[in-house]
Design an enzyme around this catalytic site. Sequence first.
Site, short mmCIF file in Angstrom:
data_model
loop_
_atom_site.label_atom_id
_atom_site.label_comp_id
_atom_site.label_asym_id
_atom_site.label_seq_id
_atom_site.Cartn_x
_atom_site.Cartn_y
_atom_site.Cartn_z
N MET A 74 0.67 -1.08 0.24
CA MET A 74 0.04 -0.12 0.26
C MET A 74 0.91 0.98 -0.07
O MET A 74 0.78 2.58 0.27
CB MET A 74 -0.98 0.01 0.91
CG MET A 74 -2.00 -1.19 0.86
SD MET A 74 -3.42 -0.90 1.87
CE MET A 74 -3.01 -0.55 3.47
N GLY A 75 2.10 1.06 -0.35
CA GLY A 75 3.39 2.09 -0.12
C GLY A 75 3.90 3.03 1.01
O GLY A 75 3.21 1.92 1.73
N HIS A 113 8.84 1.29 3.54
CA HIS A 113 9.80 1.04 4.85
C HIS A 113 10.79 -0.46 4.88
O HIS A 113 10.83 -0.99 3.60
CB HIS A 113 9.62 1.22 5.89
CG HIS A 113 8.28 0.11 6.44
ND1 HIS A 113 8.01 -1.06 5.92
CD2 HIS A 113 6.72 0.84 6.91
CE1 HIS A 113 7.09 -1.80 6.33
NE2 HIS A 113 5.68 -0.76 6.80
N HIS A 170 9.34 -2.94 3.72
CA HIS A 170 9.05 -3.43 1.91
C HIS A 170 9.64 -3.75 1.40
O HIS A 170 10.07 -4.80 0.60
CB HIS A 170 8.05 -2.58 1.48
CG HIS A 170 6.54 -2.19 3.10
ND1 HIS A 170 6.46 -0.48 3.09
CD2 HIS A 170 5.11 -2.52 2.32
CE1 HIS A 170 5.59 -0.88 3.54
NE2 HIS A 170 4.95 -1.91 3.25
N GLN A 212 -10.14 -2.71 1.66
CA GLN A 212 -10.26 -3.42 2.75
C GLN A 212 -10.04 -2.81 4.36
O GLN A 212 -9.67 -2.80 5.34
CB GLN A 212 -8.44 -4.47 2.84
CG GLN A 212 -7.42 -2.42 3.04
CD GLN A 212 -6.16 -3.56 2.38
OE1 GLN A 212 -5.57 -4.19 0.83
NE2 GLN A 212 -5.21 -3.75 3.37
N GLN A 223 -3.24 -12.66 7.38
CA GLN A 223 -3.03 -12.09 5.99
C GLN A 223 -2.02 -13.47 5.32
O GLN A 223 -2.44 -14.12 3.88
CB GLN A 223 -2.58 -10.60 5.68
CG GLN A 223 -2.42 -10.64 4.30
CD GLN A 223 -2.19 -8.67 3.73
OE1 GLN A 223 -2.97 -8.28 3.91
NE2 GLN A 223 -1.32 -8.46 3.73
P1 AMP Z 1 1.51 -3.11 3.38
O1 AMP Z 1 2.45 -1.75 2.47
O2 AMP Z 1 1.61 -2.54 5.17
O3 AMP Z 1 -0.30 -3.28 3.03
O4 AMP Z 1 2.17 -4.02 3.39
C1 AMP Z 1 2.63 -4.24 2.44
C2 AMP Z 1 3.70 -6.28 2.30
O5 AMP Z 1 4.77 -5.56 3.30
C3 AMP Z 1 2.29 -7.18 2.97
O6 AMP Z 1 3.30 -8.30 2.72
C4 AMP Z 1 3.61 -7.06 4.59
O7 AMP Z 1 2.92 -8.10 5.61
C5 AMP Z 1 4.80 -6.88 4.25
N1 AMP Z 1 5.77 -5.89 6.18
C6 AMP Z 1 5.34 -4.70 6.27
N2 AMP Z 1 5.58 -4.38 7.44
C7 AMP Z 1 6.86 -5.69 7.86
C8 AMP Z 1 7.48 -5.87 8.14
N3 AMP Z 1 7.85 -4.90 9.61
N4 AMP Z 1 8.60 -6.82 8.23
C9 AMP Z 1 7.99 -7.86 7.00
N5 AMP Z 1 6.98 -7.28 6.02
C10 AMP Z 1 6.40 -6.32 6.40
#
Ligand code: AMP
Length: 278
Positions: free
Chosen positions: A29-30, A33, A36, A60, A152
């Site tokens: 979702m951009g 960090h 990602h 969502q 998820q």
């Molecule tokens: P999001 O942008 O929050 O939807 O996350 C995108 C992907 O990054 C998802 O597969 C998350 O599980 C993964 N993600 C987010 N935070 C972390 C983290 N701290 N460590 C590892 N993967 C992450």
Amino acid sequence: MKPKLINSIDEMSAIRRQIKGKVGFVPTMGFLHEGHLSLIREAKKQTDIVIVSIFVNPTQFGANEDLSNYPRNIERDIELLANLDVDYIFFPTDEQMYPEGFKTWVNVDKITQVLCGRSRPTHFRGVTTIVAKLINIINPDLMFMGEKDFQQLVVLKQMAKDLNFRTKVIGCSIIREKDGLALSSRNKYLSSQGRQKALCLNKSLLLAQKLFNEGIVSSNKIISQMTDLIEDNESIIDYIEVFDPKTLEHIPELVSGCRIALAVIVENTRLIDNIQIL
Ligand code: AMP
């Protein structure tokens, strides 16, 4: 080299069809960090061409959640992805993904009703629907997801299996700050005091591991001590659950390999974290 930015579904699908090598896909979702970026590095290692999607998926988010405030910074995201030599960024609009008349939902039963599903009853339906659409558009060989969102990951593996997607879902470890806080785009909402309080998530998970090492196995006893630690940090527990990592079912006694996950509201921000008990 700068990744190619693609806004159109048709263009994305057409480009994908031209790719001969192994395609790795990282949906996000951009507001990227290191969490990602770790998925992208893994994708670079395991595949030939890496596609990252950036889409803040409205379906969502619940009605009272943070869709409109969700942090965004596409310019910075593009720069970070260029540094990692990502090949393509898929950045569609809401109208492309959910045109007028959209009616179809993908729903995984049961495992979406527990843990985060209790307080976010429509959340996983949004996640599975958007990821199914993205998989259909991108047709990746491998899709990389973080264990940070453990439920998820399990739900999407189930979906891929049940719907016979050829895409293999790969789980990657949680990336944390030095002090243990799991990286999350939502950490941005926290004040500096909130940031300190938020350490209670990881601290309570480490406490659970410590208690287990000392021979305490009762889930209730461990959850009770975790609760005290979190409440001492002026934070509100949504849930703490000890569960089987395959079925997501509650287990009354900890065993090596089980998971503990929790969702905690710090200031006004709902944060999640989890640990595998070793
Ligand atoms: P999001 O942008 O929050 O939807 O996350 C995108 C992907 O990054 C998802 O597969 C998350 O599980 C993964 N993600 C987010 N935070 C972390 C983290 N701290 N460590 C590892 N993967 C992450």
